[in-house]
Design a protein around this motif. Sequence first.
Motif: not given
Length: 342
Positions: A123-124, A145-146, A295, A297-298
């Motif tokens: 995953t990204e 995208h997780s 980052t 979002w992750r």
Amino acid sequence: MKILLVKLSSLGDVVHTLPVVQDILAAHPGAQIDWVVEKAFAPLLTPLLGSGLQRVIPCELRRWRTAPFSAATRSAWHAFRRELQRSEYDAVIDLQGLTKSALVAWLARLAPGGKRYAMANQTEGSGYEGPTRWVADVAIALAPHSHAVLRGRALCGRALGYTPAVRPNYGLNRPPAHASRAQAAPEKVAFVHGSSRADKLWPVEHWVALGRQLVAQGYLIALPHGSDAELATSHAIAGGLNTGEEKAIVLPRLALDELTQQLAQCAGVIGVDSGLSHIAVALDLPHVQIYNFDTAWRTGPLPDFSEAEGARQRSVFALPCPTVAHVWQAWLACRPAPGEAP
């Protein structure tokens, strides 16, 4: 059902994986869960023993790699294998996706009909190595995208046949919000300023300026540290705030479980992207997480909740770094002044 979770490191990654324990127990109330983790991070899991985890199995793969053929390493490795193989598992779930975690999953003993599960893809923004897929009996494809929390929850849910609840439960408890207000001492806000990566840090002068604004609201600033460099930064921030009476305290260097307890007693935490900041999220503390990279979002507070009205946790991002005003506004959005209703 007996389940082994393999998530070895790092601190932030282990924190992000905590919700899978409560997810599994909600779906399978009789499940017995063990967890293999690097010894340095095992204290974080101790509070879950008896209320989620049956056994925490520590290892020291990072240290063992520095002297793989020494007598001490061989002895410790054999002791680890004996402890790991003391039980048979219906499901072994590799949540790390690396060669080292695949090795641990491969060494674990399966019960008759048991299976090993792992991620089928990278995953990204996350590391991934082929052996995790080769060792698995079942490799599960995940959305590229997780968010780190959602990725682990999705993997375990798919492996064990359940759909996780919407809001994660990390299983860590903290005192009621009113407890600190009942005391004469001012409420504390912890500044988590340290990171293993220099490019994640926030300038000392920003911390001092932010601290002055919090002090004006009646807060006491608590400054944790985990290295000599972080200790020096803590003293620099305290020096900028303690111009008269004490407005900031440098905490002693604490073990991870003790530091978690210290954070749990704070009114809130402001910090850079680090394991301690993620612990603040797990404790459901009012929290602002500072990012110099896009980052959040992750790894940051989950976006479904962090942008909601009245959200207690928010991330801030800007280049080259967020301003003091940016962080201050985020703090005001997630935490009222002392004495006001939360």
